[in-house]
Design a protein around this motif. Structure first.
Motif, mmCIF file in Angstrom:
data_model
loop_
_atom_site.group_PDB
_atom_site.id
_atom_site.type_symbol
_atom_site.label_atom_id
_atom_site.label_comp_id
_atom_site.label_asym_id
_atom_site.label_seq_id
_atom_site.Cartn_x
_atom_site.Cartn_y
_atom_site.Cartn_z
ATOM 1 N N VAL A 10 0.858 -1.184 0.000
ATOM 2 C CA VAL A 10 0.000 0.000 0.000
ATOM 3 C C VAL A 10 0.892 1.231 0.000
ATOM 4 N N ALA A 13 0.587 5.100 2.696
ATOM 5 C CA ALA A 13 0.014 4.375 3.830
ATOM 6 C C ALA A 13 -0.323 5.282 5.009
ATOM 7 N N GLY A 18 -5.222 5.591 3.450
ATOM 8 C CA GLY A 18 -4.415 4.513 4.038
ATOM 9 C C GLY A 18 -4.933 4.120 5.410
ATOM 10 N N LEU A 41 4.269 -1.293 3.497
ATOM 11 C CA LEU A 41 3.791 0.089 3.428
ATOM 12 C C LEU A 41 4.864 0.983 2.831
#
Ligand SMILES: NC(=O)c1ccc[n+]([C@@H]2O[C@H](COP(=O)([O-])OP(=O)(O)OC[C@H]3O[C@@H](n4cnc5c(N)ncnc54)[C@H](O)[C@@H]3O)[C@@H](O)[C@H]2O)c1
Ligand SMILES: O=C(O)C[C@H](O)C(=O)O
Length: 329
Positions: A10, A13, A18, A41
């Motif tokens: 992701v 983040a 996020g 992340l």
């Protein structure tokens, strides 16, 4: 638990999406209640501390499916072995910024991330771009990843799809669970076209059930297309929980399939269907099966729809020309 975890990367983040997204991924809502996940992340250096705070909270949830969290500011590390990548972090438009400036700033993010995905992600990588301008950012990342099949890069229009479902439900008094075959066409922008002509409301054609072209043209379409701006106006910040929810829906559907007799909307690479130039990442009606999206074929496009699809696709072509001119694709 013995099953190998799915690596989910992701970006952005530490941002507001996020924060709304990571806990849902870790709880099993992205991939399924029996699928362990490892989170990677990616943040810029200034965002790392906040991302660490979020990771502490994730730890404190003791999610049974969460098998680890790594945090980095290096895309090559973040995408190493990634099976699913959610590209959320983007450069927001700030005062005085023209569209070209925004595309250029985002090119500086999505081009290296696309290259890192190309060089380091797992063979089955699936990419969802959320960061705006989502369609063209997805195109930039895809162009930088020539070894990854182009169809693995998608852009999020599921939030628009969900918004349209909800507006149609309010108008007709029929629950969203009984509305099917709605479509968002084109760009995730104010030119997008939410199309109800093939949709069904409790089994009846939605356009006939509504029977009010003026409402469609003057209320429904602008409400859905400008909802992002309305949320910013009301909340003082752009949509976050609903965007995270749509990202969860998009990936869950991609991996687990669409229900029989229904479809959803996603920004996918055009194969030329419906006159959308090949290679553009445009929203289409799509089904998902065996981990693949497919554009629904053979829908009749009336004049009302044609003009609106063309206008949004024209905007996507202009964005493609702009990023081409900047050497980003
Ligand atoms: N497609 C959609 O439907 C949709 C819906 C809502 C929001 N969005 C877009 O999603 C994006 C994120 O929204 P948000 O509210 O979370 O924004 P935010 O500003 O709260 O968070 C963005 C985060 O991304 C990080 N970031 C910036 N550049 C990065 C990089 N190169 N690598 C990794 N991280 C980076 C920032 O440090 C920040 O923490 C925005 O572009 C927004 O417009 C899209
Ligand atoms: O509209 C925006 O700028 C934010 C986001 O893309 C949204 O649709 O909510």
């Amino acid at each position: 638990m013995t099953r190998t975890p799915v690596n989910v990367t992701v970006t952005g983040a530490a941002g507001q999406i996020g924060y709304a997204l990571l806990f849902r991924i870790a709880s099993g809502q992205l991939l399924g209640a029996d699928v362990p996940v490892k989170l990677n992340l990616l943040e810029i250096p200034q965002g790392l501390k906040a991302a660490e705070g979020t990771a502490m909270e994730l730890d404190d949830c003791a999610f049974p499916l969460l098998q680890g969290i790594d945090i980095t500011d290096d895309p090559n590390v973040a995408f190493d072995g990634a099976n699913v990548a959610l590209l959320v972090g983007a450069r927001p438009r700030t005062k005085g910024m023209e569209r070209g400036d925004l595309l250029e700033a985002n090119g500086g993010i999505f081009k290296p991330q696309g290259k890192a995905i190309n060089d380091h992600a797992a063979d089955d990588i699936k990419v969802l771009v959320v960061g705006n301008p989502a369609n063209t950012n997805a195109l930039i990342a895809q162009a930088a990843a020539p070894d990854v099949p182009a169809e693995r890069f998608t852009a999020m229009t599921r939030l628009d799809h969900n918004r349209a479902l909800s507006q149609l439900s309010k108008k007709t008094g029929v629950p969203v669970s009984e509305i099917t075959k709605l479509t968002i066409w084109g760009n995730h922008s104010a030119t997008q076209y939410p199309d109800v002509f093939h949709a069904e409301v409790a089994g009846k054609n939605a356009a006939e059930a509504v029977n009010d072209e003026q409402w469609l043209a003057e209320t429904f379409i602008p409400t859905v297309a400008k909802r992002g701006a309305a949320i910013i106006e009301a909340r003082g910040a752009s949509s976050a929980a609903s965007a995270a929810n749509a990202a969860i829906d998009h990936v869950f559907t991609w991996v687990n399939g669409t229900p029989a007799g229904d479809w959803t909307s996603a920004g996918v690479v055009s194969d030329g269907s419906y006159g959308v130039p090949e290679g553009l990442i445009s929203s289409f009606p799509v089904t998902a099966k065996d981990g693949k999206f497919e554009i629904v074929q053979g829908l009749e496009i009336n004049e009302f729809s044609r003009a609106r699809i063309d206008a949004s696709v024209k905007e996507l072509e202009e964005e493609r020309e702009a990023v081409r001119g900047l050497g980003l694709i």
